[in-house]
Scaffold this active site. Structure first.
Site, short mmCIF file in Angstrom:
data_model
loop_
_atom_site.label_atom_id
_atom_site.label_comp_id
_atom_site.label_asym_id
_atom_site.label_seq_id
_atom_site.Cartn_x
_atom_site.Cartn_y
_atom_site.Cartn_z
N ASP A 2 30.88 42.56 8.70
CA ASP A 2 30.51 42.31 10.09
C ASP A 2 29.02 42.05 10.19
O ASP A 2 28.23 42.55 9.39
CB ASP A 2 30.90 43.52 10.95
CG ASP A 2 30.91 43.18 12.43
OD1 ASP A 2 30.94 41.99 12.77
OD2 ASP A 2 30.88 44.12 13.24
N HIS A 19 28.20 32.92 8.68
CA HIS A 19 29.46 33.04 7.92
C HIS A 19 29.30 32.44 6.52
O HIS A 19 29.81 32.97 5.54
CB HIS A 19 30.60 32.35 8.67
CG HIS A 19 30.93 33.01 9.99
ND1 HIS A 19 31.09 34.36 10.12
CD2 HIS A 19 31.12 32.50 11.23
CE1 HIS A 19 31.36 34.66 11.38
NE2 HIS A 19 31.38 33.55 12.08
N LEU A 113 40.03 43.71 -11.51
CA LEU A 113 39.78 44.01 -10.10
C LEU A 113 40.83 43.30 -9.26
O LEU A 113 41.15 42.13 -9.48
CB LEU A 113 38.37 43.51 -9.69
CG LEU A 113 37.99 43.71 -8.22
CD1 LEU A 113 37.81 45.19 -7.88
CD2 LEU A 113 36.70 42.94 -7.90
#
Ligand code: IPE
Ligand code: MG
Length: 211
Positions: A2, A19, A113
């Site tokens: 965020d 972004h 991962l």
């Protein structure tokens, strides 16, 4: 993840610039996570409520997600990173769905991962879909995914925003004012090391001297 929009605004740039910068943080965090002992990393990229944003921003985010997938699959594959996507797919731009499926297929063998990217994601909707008559806790956890150990929210807000509600039952929370585009190795390390210093009791009492 965020704070992208506010980060961009600080420089007088369009939100989409934030972004774009945020996508670099995603790359950094994915690269750095295995060395910190992270096995599963779930990233909140686009919530089902984010459709309410202006079309220009929504379209830009979708384009960015497409680019990200296109660019990152090769490196993920080479580094043992498995990409998965959670959330609804029926409302996504039609070109994004095959890209998602391709990325999942091409990285399926990754064992270092597991990265889960939430797109058009609502935890409440996921929960509703997982609730079957007779379903027990195990069934629901199975349908949703692993319990969260550490939840990090950047950008200064202190809320969950319909993310991993069930999975966060005993999660430790790390809220930081750092905007997502500024979040890097150092911030991740700090969050993980603080997490490791916490005593997790899961409702039990460990100090038996306390009456
Ligand atoms: C990134 O940050 C989160 C999303 C992709 C959708 P924001 O877009 O929420 O940025 P702020 O909170 O307005 O700064
Ligand atoms: Mg925000």
């Amino acid at each position: 993840m965020d704070g992208n929009g506010r980060w961009a605004k600080r420089f007088g740039w369009p939100r989409l610039a934030g972004h774009k910068k945020g996508a670099e943080s995603v790359r950094r965090v994915i690269r750095h996570s295995p060395s910190l002992g992270v096995e599963t990393l779930t990233l909140y990229a686009f919530s089902s409520d984010n459709w309410k944003r202006p079309a220009e921003e929504v379209n830009g985010l979708m384009r960015l997600l497409g680019h990200f997938i296109e660019k990152e699959v090769t490196e993920c594959r080479a580094n043992g990173v498995r990409l998965e996507f959670i959330g609804r797919r029926d409302r996504l731009p039609s070109n994004l769905v095959p890209a998602i499926e391709g990325a999942e297929r091409d990285t399926a063998a990754g064992r270092r991962l597991r990265v889960r990217i939430a797109i058009d994601y609502s935890s409440r909707d996921m929960l509703l879909a997982a609730l079957r008559p007779g379903a027990d806790r195990e069934d629901i956890s199975q349908a949703l995914g692993p319990d969260v150990d550490l939840l990090i929210r950047t950008g200064g807000e202190k809320r969950l925003s319909d993310f991993l509600l069930w999975e966060c039952a005993y999660a430790e929370f790390h809220f930081t004012p750092v905007a997502w585009p500024d979040f890097g190795e150092r911030e991740l390390e700090a969050a993980v090391s603080e997490f490791r210093s916490r005593e997790r009791r899961f409702g039990e009492v460990y100090d038996t001297t306390a009456a």
